[in-house]
Scaffold this motif. Sequence first.
Motif, PDB file in Angstrom:
ATOM      1  N   LEU A  55      -5.400  14.324  -3.028  1.00  0.00           N
ATOM      2  CA  LEU A  55      -4.053  13.878  -2.668  1.00  0.00           C
ATOM      3  C   LEU A  55      -3.128  13.786  -3.874  1.00  0.00           C
ATOM      4  O   LEU A  55      -2.012  13.275  -3.755  1.00  0.00           O
ATOM      5  N   HIS A  56      -3.578  14.290  -4.999  1.00  0.00           N
ATOM      6  CA  HIS A  56      -2.722  14.290  -6.188  1.00  0.00           C
ATOM      7  C   HIS A  56      -1.778  15.488  -6.126  1.00  0.00           C
ATOM      8  O   HIS A  56      -1.873  16.448  -6.891  1.00  0.00           O
ATOM      9  N   THR A 285      14.289  -2.157  10.176  1.00  0.00           N
ATOM     10  CA  THR A 285      13.733  -3.038   9.157  1.00  0.00           C
ATOM     11  C   THR A 285      12.272  -3.359   9.382  1.00  0.00           C
ATOM     12  O   THR A 285      11.552  -3.697   8.428  1.00  0.00           O
ATOM     13  N   ILE A 286      11.795  -3.272  10.637  1.00  0.00           N
ATOM     14  CA  ILE A 286      10.416  -3.664  10.938  1.00  0.00           C
ATOM     15  C   ILE A 286       9.657  -2.560  11.658  1.00  0.00           C
ATOM     16  O   ILE A 286       8.576  -2.142  11.230  1.00  0.00           O
ATOM     17  N   LEU A 287      10.226  -2.065  12.759  1.00  0.00           N
ATOM     18  CA  LEU A 287       9.497  -1.072  13.551  1.00  0.00           C
ATOM     19  C   LEU A 287       9.314   0.235  12.788  1.00  0.00           C
ATOM     20  O   LEU A 287       8.220   0.825  12.805  1.00  0.00           O
ATOM     21  N   THR A 288      10.359   0.704  12.113  1.00  0.00           N
ATOM     22  CA  THR A 288      10.260   1.963  11.370  1.00  0.00           C
ATOM     23  C   THR A 288       9.187   1.916  10.281  1.00  0.00           C
ATOM     24  O   THR A 288       8.382   2.848  10.166  1.00  0.00           O
ATOM     25  N   PRO A 289       9.117   0.847   9.455  1.00  0.00           N
ATOM     26  CA  PRO A 289       8.022   0.785   8.478  1.00  0.00           C
ATOM     27  C   PRO A 289       6.640   0.741   9.100  1.00  0.00           C
ATOM     28  O   PRO A 289       5.665   1.128   8.466  1.00  0.00           O
ATOM     29  N   VAL A 290       6.536   0.225  10.352  1.00  0.00           N
ATOM     30  CA  VAL A 290       5.244   0.233  11.046  1.00  0.00           C
ATOM     31  C   VAL A 290       4.873   1.647  11.475  1.00  0.00           C
ATOM     32  O   VAL A 290       3.722   2.087  11.327  1.00  0.00           O
ATOM     33  N   VAL A 291       5.863   2.381  11.985  1.00  0.00           N
ATOM     34  CA  VAL A 291       5.608   3.693  12.582  1.00  0.00           C
ATOM     35  C   VAL A 291       5.480   4.793  11.526  1.00  0.00           C
ATOM     36  O   VAL A 291       4.692   5.733  11.698  1.00  0.00           O
ATOM     37  N   ASN A 292       6.234   4.696  10.443  1.00  0.00           N
ATOM     38  CA  ASN A 292       6.248   5.776   9.450  1.00  0.00           C
ATOM     39  C   ASN A 292       4.869   6.175   8.943  1.00  0.00           C
ATOM     40  O   ASN A 292       4.525   7.366   8.915  1.00  0.00           O
ATOM     41  N   PRO A 293       4.017   5.227   8.511  1.00  0.00           N
ATOM     42  CA  PRO A 293       2.678   5.645   8.057  1.00  0.00           C
ATOM     43  C   PRO A 293       1.878   6.341   9.150  1.00  0.00           C
ATOM     44  O   PRO A 293       1.098   7.260   8.864  1.00  0.00           O
ATOM     45  N   LEU A 294       2.051   5.900  10.389  1.00  0.00           N
ATOM     46  CA  LEU A 294       1.331   6.538  11.485  1.00  0.00           C
ATOM     47  C   LEU A 294       1.821   7.969  11.697  1.00  0.00           C
ATOM     48  O   LEU A 294       1.023   8.888  11.924  1.00  0.00           O
ATOM     49  N   ILE A 295       3.133   8.170  11.622  1.00  0.00           N
ATOM     50  CA  ILE A 295       3.691   9.514  11.796  1.00  0.00           C
ATOM     51  C   ILE A 295       3.169  10.456  10.721  1.00  0.00           C
ATOM     52  O   ILE A 295       2.793  11.597  10.990  1.00  0.00           O
ATOM     53  N   TYR A 296       3.124   9.972   9.486  1.00  0.00           N
ATOM     54  CA  TYR A 296       2.725  10.830   8.374  1.00  0.00           C
ATOM     55  C   TYR A 296       1.225  11.120   8.343  1.00  0.00           C
ATOM     56  O   TYR A 296       0.804  12.187   7.895  1.00  0.00           O
ATOM     57  N   CYS A 297       0.426  10.182   8.831  1.00  0.00           N
ATOM     58  CA  CYS A 297      -1.002  10.264   8.540  1.00  0.00           C
ATOM     59  C   CYS A 297      -1.912  10.545   9.728  1.00  0.00           C
ATOM     60  O   CYS A 297      -3.039  10.991   9.524  1.00  0.00           O
ATOM     61  N   LEU A 298      -1.474  10.272  10.954  1.00  0.00           N
ATOM     62  CA  LEU A 298      -2.381  10.389  12.084  1.00  0.00           C
ATOM     63  C   LEU A 298      -2.906  11.809  12.258  1.00  0.00           C
ATOM     64  O   LEU A 298      -4.070  12.020  12.586  1.00  0.00           O
ATOM     65  N   ARG A 299      -2.044  12.816  12.073  1.00  0.00           N
ATOM     66  CA  ARG A 299      -2.448  14.196  12.285  1.00  0.00           C
ATOM     67  C   ARG A 299      -2.851  14.902  10.991  1.00  0.00           C
ATOM     68  O   ARG A 299      -3.123  16.091  10.997  1.00  0.00           O
ATOM     69  N   ASN A 300      -2.882  14.167   9.918  1.00  0.00           N
ATOM     70  CA  ASN A 300      -3.181  14.759   8.623  1.00  0.00           C
ATOM     71  C   ASN A 300      -4.668  14.588   8.311  1.00  0.00           C
ATOM     72  O   ASN A 300      -5.115  13.532   7.900  1.00  0.00           O
ATOM     73  N   LYS A 301      -5.442  15.649   8.535  1.00  0.00           N
ATOM     74  CA  LYS A 301      -6.890  15.577   8.337  1.00  0.00           C
ATOM     75  C   LYS A 301      -7.246  15.292   6.884  1.00  0.00           C
ATOM     76  O   LYS A 301      -8.174  14.539   6.604  1.00  0.00           O
ATOM     77  N   GLU A 302      -6.513  15.905   5.987  1.00  0.00           N
ATOM     78  CA  GLU A 302      -6.808  15.704   4.567  1.00  0.00           C
ATOM     79  C   GLU A 302      -6.608  14.249   4.188  1.00  0.00           C
ATOM     80  O   GLU A 302      -7.426  13.661   3.462  1.00  0.00           O
ATOM     81  N   PHE A 303      -5.557  13.642   4.687  1.00  0.00           N
ATOM     82  CA  PHE A 303      -5.287  12.257   4.344  1.00  0.00           C
ATOM     83  C   PHE A 303      -6.301  11.318   4.996  1.00  0.00           C
ATOM     84  O   PHE A 303      -6.777  10.370   4.358  1.00  0.00           O
ATOM     85  N   LYS A 304      -6.631  11.563   6.259  1.00  0.00           N
ATOM     86  CA  LYS A 304      -7.612  10.711   6.931  1.00  0.00           C
ATOM     87  C   LYS A 304      -8.956  10.769   6.225  1.00  0.00           C
ATOM     88  O   LYS A 304      -9.651   9.752   6.102  1.00  0.00           O
ATOM     89  N   ARG A 305      -9.331  11.947   5.736  1.00  0.00           N
ATOM     90  CA  ARG A 305     -10.577  12.066   5.000  1.00  0.00           C
ATOM     91  C   ARG A 305     -10.522  11.279   3.698  1.00  0.00           C
ATOM     92  O   ARG A 305     -11.489  10.599   3.322  1.00  0.00           O
ATOM     93  N   SER A 320     -11.586  19.403  -3.666  1.00  0.00           N
ATOM     94  CA  SER A 320     -10.279  19.904  -4.081  1.00  0.00           C
ATOM     95  C   SER A 320      -9.660  20.769  -3.024  1.00  0.00           C
ATOM     96  O   SER A 320      -8.457  20.881  -2.936  1.00  0.00           O
ATOM     97  N   GLY A 321     -10.468  21.392  -2.175  1.00  0.00           N
ATOM     98  CA  GLY A 321      -9.899  22.173  -1.080  1.00  0.00           C
ATOM     99  C   GLY A 321      -9.299  21.250  -0.057  1.00  0.00           C
ATOM    100  O   GLY A 321      -9.811  20.190   0.218  1.00  0.00           O
ATOM    101  N   SER A 322      -8.212  21.652   0.590  1.00  0.00           N
ATOM    102  CA  SER A 322      -7.515  20.804   1.550  1.00  0.00           C
ATOM    103  C   SER A 322      -7.462  21.470   2.886  1.00  0.00           C
ATOM    104  O   SER A 322      -7.420  22.676   2.997  1.00  0.00           O
ATOM    105  N   GLU A 323      -7.483  20.608   3.933  1.00  0.00           N
ATOM    106  CA  GLU A 323      -7.310  21.094   5.275  1.00  0.00           C
ATOM    107  C   GLU A 323      -5.872  20.825   5.676  1.00  0.00           C
ATOM    108  O   GLU A 323      -5.361  19.747   5.486  1.00  0.00           O
ATOM    109  N   ASN A 324      -5.268  21.819   6.240  1.00  0.00           N
ATOM    110  CA  ASN A 324      -3.882  21.605   6.675  1.00  0.00           C
ATOM    111  C   ASN A 324      -3.912  20.937   8.030  1.00  0.00           C
ATOM    112  O   ASN A 324      -4.218  21.553   9.015  1.00  0.00           O
TER     113      ASN A 324
END
Length: 327
Positions: A55-56, A285-305, A320-324
Amino acid sequence: MKAENATHVTEFFLLGFPTGPRLQLLLFAVFLGAYLLVLVENLLIILAVWASVSLHKPMYYFLASLSFLETWYVTNIVPEMLDNFLLRWQRQAQQQRISFVGCMVQLYIFSSLACSECVLLAAMAYDRHVAIRHPLRYPVLMSPRACGRLVVFSFTSGFAVSAVKVYFIANATFCGSNVLNHFFCDISPILKLACTDFSTAERVDFVLALAVLVLPLAATVLSYGSIASAVVRIPSASGRRKSFSTCASHLSVVTVFYTAIIFMYVRPRAIDSRDSNKLVSAVYTILTPVVNPLIYCLRNKEFKRAVKNSLGRGPILAESGSENGGH
């Protein structure tokens, strides 16, 4: 109102959400849960980006910066709100006191972080533009030094612009009621309590809002326009889907963020203090910060790993190899 009726305001009262004690307790539980969820989500993102070699990359550096920003964003507002809920539930007070200086500090931090997020989202859009339009030059154009400069510029510009805005607001003269019909110190409710001519403060706020909102938004739109023109020329449908998936999460976050911000602030006159404005404020101020990490990471296999690895479910240094996976 005449100037002789003006008073030197030393504190404000936050009206918050005026409801019954039982609903206050329910709101306390809901917002406390949301606050803790924001802290956990964003700390996981920062830890995963720091710990995992896979993730670097510029995209994740920006994501970690956004997580850092949103952690302080909600911390600046929610604890005060939770205290207000408890006071109402215990019937100790109908309104939450906040000193004038404390109100201006909260307004400055909130405004600075919101402005910084505008610029940071534009930097993230530029990152996606370079990745799709100039993939061979991407390592050079988005080097760690270049990413660092963009992040520093985002925060520096946000805090500098807000310093000017809050200076004019803090020097306004207030009289009559000092009750803010809001759950935190926001610009429009404060300006509505000013009893002298605050047209200069409003003009300054409007011009700076245009600069810090419209210019980054224009840069974001231009970046995605360029991305769209490149994607439609990709011959294969799978290639177009893969390219679009790298932008879909960021585009969703930008849409939600700017929709709420523009509705609330891109107006030259102080808006009416209505409960509907509180609900919109709660979204960004509250809902967006809750949802943003979920939007970015739920479908991101590399990040979940990488998160699993950071939690000790695998080697700390991911391959070092990444899954899209739809970053």
